[in-house]
Write a protein that holds these residues in place. Structure first.
Motif, PDB file in Angstrom:
ATOM      1  N   HIS A 149       0.833  -1.205   0.000  1.00 11.24           N
ATOM      2  CA  HIS A 149       0.000   0.000   0.000  1.00 11.24           C
ATOM      3  C   HIS A 149       0.868   1.256   0.000  1.00 11.24           C
ATOM      4  O   HIS A 149       0.534   2.259  -0.642  1.00 11.24           O
ATOM      5  CB  HIS A 149      -0.930  -0.003   1.212  1.00 11.24           C
ATOM      6  CG  HIS A 149      -0.222   0.126   2.521  1.00 11.24           C
ATOM      7  ND1 HIS A 149       0.715  -0.797   2.970  1.00 11.24           N
ATOM      8  CD2 HIS A 149      -0.286   1.084   3.489  1.00 11.24           C
ATOM      9  CE1 HIS A 149       1.181  -0.419   4.141  1.00 11.24           C
ATOM     10  NE2 HIS A 149       0.595   0.715   4.479  1.00 11.24           N
ATOM     11  N   ALA A 150       2.008   1.206   0.713  1.00  9.55           N
ATOM     12  CA  ALA A 150       2.918   2.352   0.755  1.00  9.55           C
ATOM     13  C   ALA A 150       3.589   2.552  -0.600  1.00  9.55           C
ATOM     14  O   ALA A 150       3.814   3.691  -1.033  1.00  9.55           O
ATOM     15  CB  ALA A 150       3.960   2.152   1.844  1.00  9.55           C
ATOM     16  N   LEU A 151       3.913   1.458  -1.288  1.00 12.38           N
ATOM     17  CA  LEU A 151       4.487   1.571  -2.632  1.00 12.38           C
ATOM     18  C   LEU A 151       3.483   2.204  -3.588  1.00 12.38           C
ATOM     19  O   LEU A 151       3.835   3.074  -4.390  1.00 12.38           O
ATOM     20  CB  LEU A 151       4.905   0.191  -3.139  1.00 12.38           C
ATOM     21  CG  LEU A 151       5.480   0.142  -4.559  1.00 12.38           C
ATOM     22  CD1 LEU A 151       6.719   1.019  -4.686  1.00 12.38           C
ATOM     23  CD2 LEU A 151       5.797  -1.299  -4.957  1.00 12.38           C
ATOM     24  N   ARG A 152       2.220   1.773  -3.512  1.00 11.79           N
ATOM     25  CA  ARG A 152       1.182   2.380  -4.352  1.00 11.79           C
ATOM     26  C   ARG A 152       1.046   3.873  -4.040  1.00 11.79           C
ATOM     27  O   ARG A 152       0.831   4.692  -4.939  1.00 11.79           O
ATOM     28  CB  ARG A 152      -0.167   1.687  -4.120  1.00 11.79           C
ATOM     29  CG  ARG A 152      -0.208   0.201  -4.406  1.00 11.79           C
ATOM     30  CD  ARG A 152      -0.266  -0.085  -5.903  1.00 11.79           C
ATOM     31  NE  ARG A 152       1.054  -0.209  -6.496  1.00 11.79           N
ATOM     32  CZ  ARG A 152       1.775  -1.337  -6.528  1.00 11.79           C
ATOM     33  NH1 ARG A 152       1.303  -2.442  -5.991  1.00 11.79           N
ATOM     34  NH2 ARG A 152       2.959  -1.362  -7.108  1.00 11.79           N
ATOM     35  N   ALA A 153       1.171   4.239  -2.760  1.00 16.34           N
ATOM     36  CA  ALA A 153       1.086   5.651  -2.372  1.00 16.34           C
ATOM     37  C   ALA A 153       2.252   6.442  -2.955  1.00 16.34           C
ATOM     38  O   ALA A 153       2.077   7.569  -3.436  1.00 16.34           O
ATOM     39  CB  ALA A 153       1.070   5.771  -0.848  1.00 16.34           C
ATOM     40  N   MET A 154       3.455   5.863  -2.917  1.00 18.54           N
ATOM     41  CA  MET A 154       4.623   6.530  -3.507  1.00 18.54           C
ATOM     42  C   MET A 154       4.419   6.749  -5.001  1.00 18.54           C
ATOM     43  O   MET A 154       4.704   7.829  -5.533  1.00 18.54           O
ATOM     44  CB  MET A 154       5.879   5.684  -3.274  1.00 18.54           C
ATOM     45  CG  MET A 154       6.324   5.577  -1.838  1.00 18.54           C
ATOM     46  SD  MET A 154       7.780   4.483  -1.689  1.00 18.54           S
ATOM     47  CE  MET A 154       8.022   4.496   0.092  1.00 18.54           C
TER      48      MET A 154
END
Length: 226
Positions: A203-208
């Motif tokens: 989810h953090a990668l998608r946010a980045m």
């Protein structure tokens, strides 16, 4: 067993946890023992799909019917949640809450875990002036992680990019996750041969990715010297 013999014994406990549940306590009786922990990473896609199916089966029938169960449909869910069980649960329960009104399951623009992660990155980007790193440092690191294409970057690569103090502070701030060299990572492909840095989750990668994609060239220029 006498005290001397007991003292000479070496106790080795290998406690295995996944990234899904890093909150645990050790019984005081075991406090004096030597414990090695191995973080194996998130579930694989096939394991995640099985977990998703079991979770859906536990729901009332009217809720079960909201979700497609085939592997191809799960590709999209895995893209948002990775193998993090808590995020799969969050996806399902958000879907149950939103479907009666929107008729749309969570996606990259609406999944709350991604939105919260993106909001956190934006806050750190705008307040970077008070941190050891600049906004440009943070953008450079996020770009390196996203452009790596495999979900991780060698720790030394980021140190060469912005310096060890800045990278370590980003890790302390939970922007990045440090994973030492190990033989036990099942979720990193290709398998790393050195210590690496990853996002704190899929989810953090998608946010980045979303943050960098939505950042206009003019906005990026504003961060160049900040």
């Amino acid at each position: 067993m006498d005290r001397g013999a007991r003292h000479d014994l070496q106790f080795l406990f290998a406690a295995i946890f996944t990234l899904n549940d890093l909150t645990f306590t050790i019984d005081p009786a075991l406090a004096s023992l030597h414990i090695n922990t191995y973080i194996l990473g998130d579930l694989s896609q096939s394991e995640s799909h099985r977990y998703f199916l079991e979770l859906i089966k536990s729901l009332p029938r009217e809720c079960q019917d909201l979700f497609p169960l085939d592997e191809r449909s799960f590709d999209r869910i895995f893209y948002l949640t990775g193998g993090r069980m808590l995020l799969i649960e969050e996806y399902v329960y958000q879907g149950i809450r939103s479907m009666p009104t929107t008729r749309i399951l969570p996606n990259e623009k609406t999944f709350k875990a991604i939105l919260l992660a993106k909001s956190g990155l934006e806050q750190k980007l705008t307040s970077a002036g008070g941190q050891p790193y600049t906004s440009k440092d943070l953008l450079d690191v996020l770009s390196a992680v996203v452009n790596a294409g495999c979900g991780y970057v060698p720790y030394m690569t980021l140190i060469q990019l912005v310096g060890s103090a800045k990278v370590d502070y980003m890790i302390e701030q939970n922007i990045l996750y440090y994973r030492p060299e190990s033989e036990n990572y099942s979720d990193l492909q290709p398998f790393p041969t050195s210590s690496v840095v990853t996002p704190t989750g899929t989810h953090a990668l998608r946010a980045m990715e979303t943050l960098l994609r939505n950042l206009s060239p003019k906005s990026a220029e504003n961060y160049t010297d900040s």
